[in-house]
Enzyme design. Structure first.
Site, short mmCIF file in Angstrom:
data_model
loop_
_atom_site.label_atom_id
_atom_site.label_comp_id
_atom_site.label_asym_id
_atom_site.label_seq_id
_atom_site.Cartn_x
_atom_site.Cartn_y
_atom_site.Cartn_z
N TYR A 31 -1.81 -0.38 10.19
CA TYR A 31 -1.94 -0.87 8.73
C TYR A 31 -0.56 -0.49 7.92
CZ TYR A 31 -3.69 -0.90 3.88
OH TYR A 31 -4.06 -1.18 2.66
N SER A 87 0.72 -1.26 0.04
CA SER A 87 -0.06 0.11 -0.05
C SER A 87 1.03 1.25 0.06
CB SER A 87 -0.68 0.04 1.07
OG SER A 87 -1.57 1.27 1.33
N1 LIG Z 1 -8.75 0.04 -1.72
C1 LIG Z 1 -7.59 0.70 -1.44
O1 LIG Z 1 -7.64 1.77 -1.36
C2 LIG Z 1 -6.30 0.02 -1.12
C3 LIG Z 1 -5.14 0.99 -1.10
C4 LIG Z 1 -3.90 0.27 -0.70
C5 LIG Z 1 -3.88 -0.99 -0.55
N2 LIG Z 1 -5.01 -1.86 -0.63
C6 LIG Z 1 -4.89 -3.30 -0.43
O2 LIG Z 1 -5.49 -4.10 -1.46
C7 LIG Z 1 -5.80 -5.25 -1.16
C8 LIG Z 1 -7.08 -5.53 -1.41
O3 LIG Z 1 -8.00 -4.63 -0.59
P1 LIG Z 1 -9.49 -3.92 -1.23
O4 LIG Z 1 -9.19 -2.61 -1.50
O5 LIG Z 1 -9.87 -4.86 -2.52
O6 LIG Z 1 -10.16 -4.21 -0.02
P2 LIG Z 1 -11.33 -5.20 0.57
O7 LIG Z 1 -12.33 -5.12 -0.68
O8 LIG Z 1 -11.61 -5.03 1.90
O9 LIG Z 1 -10.80 -6.45 0.31
C9 LIG Z 1 -9.69 -7.20 1.23
C10 LIG Z 1 -9.91 -8.66 1.03
O10 LIG Z 1 -9.21 -9.26 2.05
C11 LIG Z 1 -10.05 -10.32 2.62
N3 LIG Z 1 -9.51 -10.60 4.04
C12 LIG Z 1 -9.50 -9.55 5.02
N4 LIG Z 1 -8.92 -10.39 5.98
C13 LIG Z 1 -8.86 -11.91 5.98
C14 LIG Z 1 -8.36 -12.78 6.69
N5 LIG Z 1 -7.88 -12.74 7.76
N6 LIG Z 1 -8.45 -13.93 5.72
C15 LIG Z 1 -8.74 -14.07 4.80
N7 LIG Z 1 -9.19 -13.06 4.01
C16 LIG Z 1 -9.26 -11.86 4.45
C17 LIG Z 1 -11.40 -9.75 2.67
O11 LIG Z 1 -12.38 -10.65 2.92
P3 LIG Z 1 -13.78 -10.44 3.73
O12 LIG Z 1 -14.41 -9.49 2.79
O13 LIG Z 1 -14.59 -11.73 3.81
O14 LIG Z 1 -13.50 -9.77 4.92
C18 LIG Z 1 -11.41 -9.14 1.17
O15 LIG Z 1 -11.72 -10.18 0.15
C19 LIG Z 1 -5.56 -5.50 0.34
O16 LIG Z 1 -4.22 -5.89 0.71
C20 LIG Z 1 -5.46 -3.84 0.93
O17 LIG Z 1 -4.51 -3.66 1.82
C21 LIG Z 1 -6.33 -1.51 -1.01
#
Ligand SMILES: NC(=O)c1ccc[n+]([C@@H]2O[C@H](COP(=O)([O-])OP(=O)(O)OC[C@H]3O[C@@H](n4cnc5c(N)ncnc54)[C@H](OP(=O)(O)O)[C@@H]3O)[C@@H](O)[C@H]2O)c1
Length: 189
Positions: A91, A78
């Site tokens: 985080y 991130s």
């Molecule tokens: N969106 C942004 O702006 C952003 C920015 C920087 C980095 N990221 C990174 O991008 C990645 C994807 O995030 P996203 O934006 O798509 O967010 P998201 O929609 O919240 O997706 C996160 C995923 O991780 C899963 N997850 C969380 N805790 C878990 C666990 N203990 N075991 C298994 N699965 C777990 C969630 O499952 P559940 O839904 O079932 O909880 C969800 O499918 C993450 O690593 C996040 O840190 C996102």
């Protein structure tokens, strides 16, 4: 003493039955909890670190025997690891550690033909934004986040996917140990 957790063993065993060799491993799951320092407790901290750092570490270990030569491992970092965004302390620290892992494992695993790289999104339109707002003041939060982005909008999952395809494919065969920032300029401008 068991070295990796039952969940990782179950996942590795299940994958092995279908796909005994892996060409690409993209580690995406993340706990995106943001809150002020005073609101953190040890349990929430451990849960976040387990998801964002310990889980990926032992997952790569569990899947190592299945990774092909050549293969590509991508960990999802991130841009928060590079900036001092309030309320992102645990985080951001977890993602900084994960990106460090991408560099060290690159050095350790490239003799096996395994490239490891980090892909760091900036603010991206996903359900994580709803989780951050907790359903309250979502429009305000979205506007505050958008204001951080120099090109003036959130990224899309598709824009992230294109960078992931590059790192996963042989198009990036000379790319190892990097952090690819796909963040609309948040980390560098
Ligand atoms: N969106 C942004 O702006 C952003 C920015 C920087 C980095 N990221 C990174 O991008 C990645 C994807 O995030 P996203 O934006 O798509 O967010 P998201 O929609 O919240 O997706 C996160 C995923 O991780 C899963 N997850 C969380 N805790 C878990 C666990 N203990 N075991 C298994 N699965 C777990 C969630 O499952 P559940 O839904 O079932 O909880 C969800 O499918 C993450 O690593 C996040 O840190 C996102």
């Amino acid at each position: 003493m068991r070295e990796i957790s039952p969940q990782q063993i179950i996942l590795a065993t299940a994958l092995q039955e279908q796909w005994p060799r892996l060409d690409i491993l993209y580690i995406n799951a993340g706990d995106v909890t943001h809150k002020p320092l005073g609101e953190w407790n040890e349990q929430a901290f451990d849960r976040l670190m387990n998801t964002n750092l310990k889980g990926p570490f032992f997952l790569i270990k569990a899947l190592l025997p299945m990774l092909s030569n050549p293969s590509s491992v991508i960990v999802c970092g991130s841009v928060n690891a590079r900036i001092g965004l309030p309320q992102s302390s645990a985080y951001a620290a977890s993602k900084a550690a994960l990106l460090s892992l991408a560099r060290t494992l690159s050095a350790e695993l490239h003799p096996l033909g395994i490239r490891v790289n980090g892909l760091s999104p900036g603010p991206t339109e996903t359900p994580a934004l709803n989780k951050l707002s907790g359903g309250e003041n979502e429009d305000k939060l979205r506007e505050d986040i958008r204001a951080l982005v120099h090109i003036g909008r959130l990224g899309t999952p598709y824009e992230l996917a294109k960078a992931a395809v590059f790192l996963a494919s042989d198009e990036s065969s000379f790319v190892v140990g990097i952090e690819s920032l796909v963040d609309g300029g948040v980390g560098n401008l």
